[in-house]
Design a protein around this motif. Structure first.
Motif, PDB file in Angstrom:
ATOM      1  N   ASP A  49     -33.915 -80.706 105.117  1.00  0.00           N
ATOM      2  CA  ASP A  49     -35.246 -80.264 105.542  1.00  0.00           C
ATOM      3  C   ASP A  49     -36.139 -81.508 105.597  1.00  0.00           C
ATOM      4  O   ASP A  49     -36.555 -82.050 104.566  1.00  0.00           O
ATOM      5  CB  ASP A  49     -35.822 -79.254 104.552  1.00  0.00           C
ATOM      6  N   VAL A  50     -36.440 -81.978 106.822  1.00  0.00           N
ATOM      7  CA  VAL A  50     -37.172 -83.241 106.994  1.00  0.00           C
ATOM      8  C   VAL A  50     -38.557 -83.175 106.374  1.00  0.00           C
ATOM      9  O   VAL A  50     -38.986 -84.096 105.678  1.00  0.00           O
ATOM     10  CB  VAL A  50     -37.276 -83.600 108.494  1.00  0.00           C
ATOM     11  N   ASP A  51     -39.305 -82.088 106.587  1.00  0.00           N
ATOM     12  CA  ASP A  51     -40.667 -81.990 106.057  1.00  0.00           C
ATOM     13  C   ASP A  51     -40.682 -81.991 104.533  1.00  0.00           C
ATOM     14  O   ASP A  51     -41.507 -82.673 103.898  1.00  0.00           O
ATOM     15  CB  ASP A  51     -41.351 -80.723 106.581  1.00  0.00           C
ATOM     16  N   ALA A  52     -39.765 -81.206 103.936  1.00  0.00           N
ATOM     17  CA  ALA A  52     -39.695 -81.166 102.476  1.00  0.00           C
ATOM     18  C   ALA A  52     -39.285 -82.525 101.911  1.00  0.00           C
ATOM     19  O   ALA A  52     -39.797 -82.965 100.872  1.00  0.00           O
ATOM     20  CB  ALA A  52     -38.711 -80.090 102.025  1.00  0.00           C
ATOM     21  N   GLU A  53     -38.346 -83.186 102.636  1.00  0.00           N
ATOM     22  CA  GLU A  53     -37.891 -84.502 102.191  1.00  0.00           C
ATOM     23  C   GLU A  53     -39.047 -85.517 102.244  1.00  0.00           C
ATOM     24  O   GLU A  53     -39.240 -86.316 101.321  1.00  0.00           O
ATOM     25  CB  GLU A  53     -36.740 -84.986 103.072  1.00  0.00           C
ATOM     26  N   ARG A  54     -39.842 -85.486 103.313  1.00  0.00           N
ATOM     27  CA  ARG A  54     -40.960 -86.416 103.449  1.00  0.00           C
ATOM     28  C   ARG A  54     -41.994 -86.177 102.338  1.00  0.00           C
ATOM     29  O   ARG A  54     -42.548 -87.124 101.770  1.00  0.00           O
ATOM     30  CB  ARG A  54     -41.623 -86.262 104.816  1.00  0.00           C
ATOM     31  N   GLU A  55     -42.263 -84.924 102.050  1.00  0.00           N
ATOM     32  CA  GLU A  55     -43.230 -84.604 100.988  1.00  0.00           C
ATOM     33  C   GLU A  55     -42.749 -85.135  99.635  1.00  0.00           C
ATOM     34  O   GLU A  55     -43.531 -85.680  98.844  1.00  0.00           O
ATOM     35  CB  GLU A  55     -43.456 -83.100 100.921  1.00  0.00           C
ATOM     36  N   MET A  56     -41.429 -84.957  99.388  1.00  0.00           N
ATOM     37  CA  MET A  56     -40.872 -85.441  98.134  1.00  0.00           C
ATOM     38  C   MET A  56     -40.964 -86.962  98.038  1.00  0.00           C
ATOM     39  O   MET A  56     -41.381 -87.531  97.016  1.00  0.00           O
ATOM     40  CB  MET A  56     -39.422 -84.990  98.007  1.00  0.00           C
ATOM     41  N   LEU A  57     -40.632 -87.652  99.119  1.00  0.00           N
ATOM     42  CA  LEU A  57     -40.647 -89.118  99.123  1.00  0.00           C
ATOM     43  C   LEU A  57     -42.063 -89.671  99.014  1.00  0.00           C
ATOM     44  O   LEU A  57     -42.291 -90.722  98.399  1.00  0.00           O
ATOM     45  CB  LEU A  57     -39.979 -89.644 100.397  1.00  0.00           C
ATOM     46  N   SER A  58     -43.035 -88.983  99.595  1.00  0.00           N
ATOM     47  CA  SER A  58     -44.414 -89.474  99.579  1.00  0.00           C
ATOM     48  C   SER A  58     -44.980 -89.559  98.162  1.00  0.00           C
ATOM     49  O   SER A  58     -45.902 -90.332  97.895  1.00  0.00           O
ATOM     50  CB  SER A  58     -45.304 -88.571 100.435  1.00  0.00           C
ATOM     51  N   GLY A  59     -44.459 -88.773  97.258  1.00  0.00           N
ATOM     52  CA  GLY A  59     -44.961 -88.787  95.889  1.00  0.00           C
ATOM     53  C   GLY A  59     -44.266 -89.778  94.979  1.00  0.00           C
ATOM     54  O   GLY A  59     -44.567 -89.841  93.773  1.00  0.00           O
ATOM     55  N   GLN A  60     -43.321 -90.561  95.528  1.00  0.00           N
ATOM     56  CA  GLN A  60     -42.567 -91.498  94.711  1.00  0.00           C
ATOM     57  C   GLN A  60     -43.181 -92.897  94.771  1.00  0.00           C
ATOM     58  O   GLN A  60     -43.679 -93.321  95.812  1.00  0.00           O
ATOM     59  CB  GLN A  60     -41.105 -91.565  95.181  1.00  0.00           C
ATOM     60  N   PRO A  61     -43.111 -93.651  93.662  1.00  0.00           N
ATOM     61  CA  PRO A  61     -43.579 -95.044  93.684  1.00  0.00           C
ATOM     62  C   PRO A  61     -42.651 -95.919  94.513  1.00  0.00           C
ATOM     63  O   PRO A  61     -41.506 -95.533  94.824  1.00  0.00           O
ATOM     64  CB  PRO A  61     -43.557 -95.448  92.197  1.00  0.00           C
ATOM     65  N   GLU A  62     -43.126 -97.097  94.860  1.00  0.00           N
ATOM     66  CA  GLU A  62     -42.379 -97.990  95.739  1.00  0.00           C
ATOM     67  C   GLU A  62     -41.011 -98.349  95.165  1.00  0.00           C
ATOM     68  O   GLU A  62     -40.020 -98.404  95.902  1.00  0.00           O
ATOM     69  CB  GLU A  62     -43.190 -99.267  95.989  1.00  0.00           C
ATOM     70  N   ALA A  63     -40.933 -98.595  93.870  1.00  0.00           N
ATOM     71  CA  ALA A  63     -39.661 -98.998  93.265  1.00  0.00           C
ATOM     72  C   ALA A  63     -38.598 -97.917  93.434  1.00  0.00           C
ATOM     73  O   ALA A  63     -37.425 -98.214  93.739  1.00  0.00           O
ATOM     74  CB  ALA A  63     -39.871 -99.302  91.783  1.00  0.00           C
ATOM     75  N   ILE A  64     -38.968 -96.651  93.262  1.00  0.00           N
ATOM     76  CA  ILE A  64     -38.012 -95.542  93.428  1.00  0.00           C
ATOM     77  C   ILE A  64     -37.595 -95.417  94.891  1.00  0.00           C
ATOM     78  O   ILE A  64     -36.416 -95.193  95.209  1.00  0.00           O
ATOM     79  CB  ILE A  64     -38.628 -94.224  92.933  1.00  0.00           C
TER      80      ILE A  64
END
Length: 467
Positions: free
Chosen positions: A403-418
């Motif tokens: 799910d591209v939208d769900a994946e993008r939302e999840m990634l947007s909340g991660q810090p750069e190192a992760i």
């Protein structure tokens, strides 16, 4: 180990054939105006450490402050503790200092100690290793004081004014009436009020660009001390925000002058703009401030300490042509001088203009810094979004995204190192998929030919066929 100072004074002097001895009232066990006191046991144990310790003054016989490398003018040779207070006798080896003592010009001393154990006098919590023990709740709220339970004497310096009331009073008593020392030991609790400079005590500093509104600040200080009405005010707390107070009017707001502290996050902080305003008023700006002439230098010394907290150089001290000076009577300064008045007004205008320029400069620099911070925030957000897009693409190629939208939302909340770690893992996964080999194909020959071959083999081996 921490350093503290306690102000005391000379008690008596005596001259021998080969030595000049001066006996000083050093310290008692009551809490001083700096908010700390020593226990009786600590004083008993520390008293011998004053022997052979230096008594000094500043270069050129200056006695306006402590100096890192004082000039030695004598050493302590005797000590005693009659009844809850300490006395020390020093041999004065400098003849000029001795003449100042005999004439009564000198007397007050400031004793420097090094503490090794500090506790709260109320809850007894150990505060020895606290960077600022005065931030402890009981002490900050005025419910307790810093109790020093172990210390040693470092030295004593002559000073030009007693920062606590009994120092000057002891000096006068020694010269005139020889007040019994048992009474002097309790001066904190029994001496009468009088006008005085407020004893300096280090407080946190507010940001240097904090604005100064004296009326709003005074309202906050009153509330912090228990106001706004004077009935609930803790006057001992209230005076710590000022540089001068009138002890005969100590329970009225009008008895306090030269406010230069404000309340920030529930704690008293010294404010740079307030310090500058107080110093300007003391030195005569805007009609000056009405203070007894004998208190002006001590107040100046108090404000010099505040300048030091901000790493600023104070203006030179000079006598102010203030309201108090003019109160000495007509002609006290040679009468009204129109040229002098015009010059003073000119200086005041120039000073006000400079202050306004500095205030505008601070505002401009603040705006520029805020704009730069906003730009940095925007750039960081843009870079983060680009990294998210890159990681999403890598994980999609690796077959890890459903799910591209769900994946993008999840990634947007991660810090750069992760995000960078996720990208590296996805790239490795994609490479493994690209190099994987398919399994070998099964025999796909015609089924009738296979059956015929099997039966021919059976005939040769067993002499028969199944069909």
């Amino acid at each position: 180990m921490k350093k503290h100072r306690f102000f005391a004074a000379v008690h008596s002097i005596e001259t021998g054939e080969e030595e000049n001895l001066a006996t000083f009232y050093i310290m008692n066990t009551t809490v001083n105006l700096n908010g700390w006191g020593v226990s009786d046991k600590a004083l008993e144990e520390a008293l011998p450490t004053i022997l052979r310790k230096l008594i000094g003054c500043g270069p050129d016989y200056r006695i306006d402050a402590h100096y890192p490398e004082p000039i030695g003018v004598g050493r302590f040779v005797r000590s005693e503790k009659p009844d809850g207070y300490a006395m020390g006798t020093a041999e004065i080896t400098d003849q000029k200092v001795w003449e100042h003592l005999v004439s009564g010009e000198w007397g007050p001393i400031s004793v420097v100690i090094h503490s090794y154990r500090e506790t709260c006098s109320k809850c007894l919590q150990d505060l020895t290793h606290e960077e600022d023990p005065f931030k402890h709740d009981c002490i900050a709220n005025g419910e307790a004081y810093l109790l020093i339970e172990s210390f040693v004497f470092e030295r004593a310096d002559f000073i030009d004014y007693p920062a606590v009331p009994q120092a000057g009073l002891i000096n006068v008593a020694a010269a005139e009436t020889q007040v019994p020392l048992e009474l002097l030991a309790r001066f904190y609790e029994t001496q009468s009020h009088q006008a005085s400079a407020v004893s300096w005590n280090e407080t946190p500093t507010a940001p240097v660009d904090r604005s100064w509104d004296v009326d709003a600040t005074e309202a906050r200080v009153r509330a912090w001390a228990g106001g706004p009405g004077k009935e609930g005010v803790d006057w001992a707390k209230y005076l710590t925000a000022f540089a001068w107070y009138d002890g005969d009017d100590a329970e009225n707001f009008g008895g306090y002058k030269l406010l230069h502290h404000d309340v920030v996050d529930g704690r008293l902080h010294v404010v740079w703009s307030g310090v500058v305003a107080a110093m300007q008023a003391l030195l005569g700006a805007r009609d000056g401030v009405d203070l007894p002439q004998g208190d002006r230098r001590p107040v100046y010394n108090h404000l010099v300490e505040e300048y030091g907290l901000f790493d600023k150089d104070p203006p030179e001290y000079h006598e102010s042509q203030s309201k108090q000076d003019s109160a000495q009577g007509p002609g006290a300064h040679g009468g009204s001088n129109p040229e002098e008045k015009e010059r003073k007004n000119q200086l005041d205008n120039e000073l006000q203009e400079r202050v306004t320029q500095l205030e505008n400069q601070i505002k401009d620099e603040t705006k520029a810094r805020e704009a730069a911070d906003e730009r940095v925030t925007e750039l960081e957000a843009k870079i983060h979004a680009e990294i998210v897009d890159r990681v999403l693409e890598a994980r999609s190629k690796a077959g890890l995204v459903t799910d591209v939208d769900a994946e993008r939302e999840m990634l947007s909340g991660q810090p750069e190192a992760i995000l960078l770690q996720l990208e590296a893992d996805a790239v490795k996964t994609a490479k493994r998929l690209a190099t994987r080999t398919d399994p070998k194909a099964k025999y796909a020959g015609h089924s009738d030919e296979l059956k015929t071959a099997i039966e021919d083999a059976r005939q040769r081996l067993f002499g028969r066929r199944n069909t």
